[in-house]
Write a protein that holds these residues in place. Structure first.
Motif, PDB file in Angstrom:
ATOM      1  N   GLN A  73      15.053  23.187  30.573  1.00 49.73           N
ATOM      2  CA  GLN A  73      14.126  23.799  31.510  1.00 49.73           C
ATOM      3  C   GLN A  73      13.391  24.972  30.876  1.00 49.73           C
ATOM      4  OE1 GLN A  73      14.029  26.824  33.351  1.00 49.73           O
ATOM      5  NE2 GLN A  73      15.775  27.766  32.311  1.00 49.73           N
ATOM      6  N   ALA A  74      14.044  25.679  29.952  1.00 49.13           N
ATOM      7  CA  ALA A  74      13.365  26.780  29.264  1.00 49.13           C
ATOM      8  C   ALA A  74      12.257  26.245  28.370  1.00 49.13           C
ATOM      9  CB  ALA A  74      14.372  27.588  28.448  1.00 49.13           C
ATOM     10  N   ILE A  75      12.523  25.143  27.669  1.00 49.81           N
ATOM     11  CA  ILE A  75      11.485  24.559  26.808  1.00 49.81           C
ATOM     12  C   ILE A  75      10.296  24.099  27.640  1.00 49.81           C
ATOM     13  CG2 ILE A  75      11.001  22.635  25.267  1.00 49.81           C
ATOM     14  CD1 ILE A  75      13.854  22.841  24.244  1.00 49.81           C
ATOM     15  N   GLY A  79       6.861  26.196  27.489  1.00 54.86           N
ATOM     16  CA  GLY A  79       5.787  25.368  26.961  1.00 54.86           C
ATOM     17  C   GLY A  79       4.628  25.249  27.933  1.00 54.86           C
ATOM     18  N   PHE A  80       4.931  25.121  29.210  1.00 56.84           N
ATOM     19  CA  PHE A  80       3.886  25.050  30.238  1.00 56.84           C
ATOM     20  C   PHE A  80       3.072  26.340  30.269  1.00 56.84           C
ATOM     21  CE2 PHE A  80       2.753  25.825  34.764  1.00 56.84           C
ATOM     22  CZ  PHE A  80       1.805  24.819  34.906  1.00 56.84           C
ATOM     23  N   ALA A 251       6.671  27.879  23.401  1.00 53.58           N
ATOM     24  CA  ALA A 251       5.484  28.597  23.855  1.00 53.58           C
ATOM     25  C   ALA A 251       4.443  28.690  22.751  1.00 53.58           C
ATOM     26  CB  ALA A 251       5.888  30.000  24.340  1.00 53.58           C
ATOM     27  N   TRP A 252       4.880  28.971  21.520  1.00 47.78           N
ATOM     28  CA  TRP A 252       3.950  29.034  20.386  1.00 47.78           C
ATOM     29  C   TRP A 252       3.279  27.676  20.164  1.00 47.78           C
ATOM     30  CZ3 TRP A 252       2.798  32.858  16.549  1.00 47.78           C
ATOM     31  CH2 TRP A 252       2.073  32.374  15.455  1.00 47.78           C
ATOM     32  N   ALA A 253       4.074  26.599  20.103  1.00 47.75           N
ATOM     33  CA  ALA A 253       3.517  25.267  19.835  1.00 47.75           C
ATOM     34  C   ALA A 253       2.599  24.810  20.962  1.00 47.75           C
ATOM     35  CB  ALA A 253       4.650  24.269  19.638  1.00 47.75           C
ATOM     36  N   ALA A 254       2.989  25.055  22.210  1.00 48.83           N
ATOM     37  CA  ALA A 254       2.162  24.628  23.334  1.00 48.83           C
ATOM     38  C   ALA A 254       0.859  25.421  23.396  1.00 48.83           C
ATOM     39  CB  ALA A 254       2.934  24.793  24.638  1.00 48.83           C
TER      40      ALA A 254
END
Length: 285
Positions: A73-75, A79-80, A251-254
């Motif tokens: 859920q954190a990913i 990411g969202f 978060a960085w990749a998204a």
């Protein structure tokens, strides 16, 4: 002259390194999605630890599943939020394409940091509200053992008949502090054990042998409960640390993916590989 006066401000004007509007929007989106997912997990019983007596029956597999869900859920949440920040951020001026991905990624990290602060503030607010609802007298006599050893303390002072309006809060708090020592290397001392037997005999009316047997059973149950609580705390701490670390990466990749969608640029190879099934579905249609 006129053309330069008009176009040069557009080429030289550079947005601020961090644009807080998309960062705040992404952090709010990440916090909201995380709250929804955590609430759903709580509703279906995915909890690493709980103060309920039925929590004692939870298996290690349930603890591991709960920790894995916390990481996933954190990913998803971070990411969202990072994608929102990267997609909503204003693009840089022409000739600065080499800096785009770094700035998008930094916006994703800013979303992650702000969402962590918002989540911590929300958790602190809920905890403060819960504590404020308890009466001052109950809070004053309540020990640190109450959430974990409440059931053992109930068993310790259980009586078939008891005069009305008897307050055992102070005695329960003292007994709870004694039972906390059951998980130590030396265990409950002989003096503390004799004191508990005396207390049980006095407040429950049991005979000394029955009181001694009850105290021994409660001490054994307390040791088991504290061991399980310590184990679940380790799993929760490890899962939380892993979730936060992987959340920063997500978060960085998204955010970088959102920036590429914003600019109409192709995704990196490692990101585009995840869209292979989607491309095959489009080709089939």
């Amino acid at each position: 002259m006129t053309i330069e006066a008009v176009t040069s401000p557009q080429l030289d004007a550079e947005p601020r390194y961090l644009q807080w509007t998309p960062i705040i929007a992404g952090a709010l989106g990440a916090t909201a999605l995380s709250l929804i997912l955590v609430t759903f997990a709580t509703a279906v019983g995915l909890g690493v630890s709980s103060t309920a007596p039925t929590w004692r029956d939870a298996s290690i597999a349930l603890w591991l599943l709960s920790g894995l869900y916390l990481i996933l859920q954190a990913i998803l949440s971070f990411g969202f939020g990072g994608y929102i920040a990267g997609r909503a951020r204003r693009p840089l001026a022409a000739g600065q394409s080499d800096e785009v991905e770094n700035r998008d990624g930094l916006h994703g990290l800013a979303v992650w940091a702000l969402a962590v602060v918002l989540g911590a503030a929300l958790a602190a607010l809920v905890a403060a509200t819960t504590l404020s609802r308890s009466s001052p007298s109950t809070s004053a006599n309540r020990s640190a053992a109450e959430p974990v050893l409440s059931y053992e303390l109930d068993r310790l002072y259980r009586a078939a008949r008891r005069p009305p309006n008897i307050d055992l809060s102070a005695e329960r708090a003292e007994a709870g502090r004694i039972l906390l020592t059951s998980s130590s290397h030396s265990g409950v001392s002989a003096d503390d054990r004799a004191y508990l037997i005396q207390q049980v005999t006095s407040f429950t009316g049991l005979s000394p042998p029955d009181a001694e047997r009850r105290v021994d059973n409660v001490i054994a149950g307390s040791k088991t409960a504290l061991t399980r609580s310590r184990r679940s705390t380790v799993i929760l701490a490890f899962s939380l640390a892993t979730a936060l670390l992987l959340g920063a990466v997500a978060a960085w990749a998204a955010a970088c993916a959102g920036g590429r969608h914003r600019d109409g640029a192709p995704l990196p190879e490692w990101m585009a590989h995840s869209n292979r099934l989607e491309r095959r579905r489009i080709l089939v249609q």
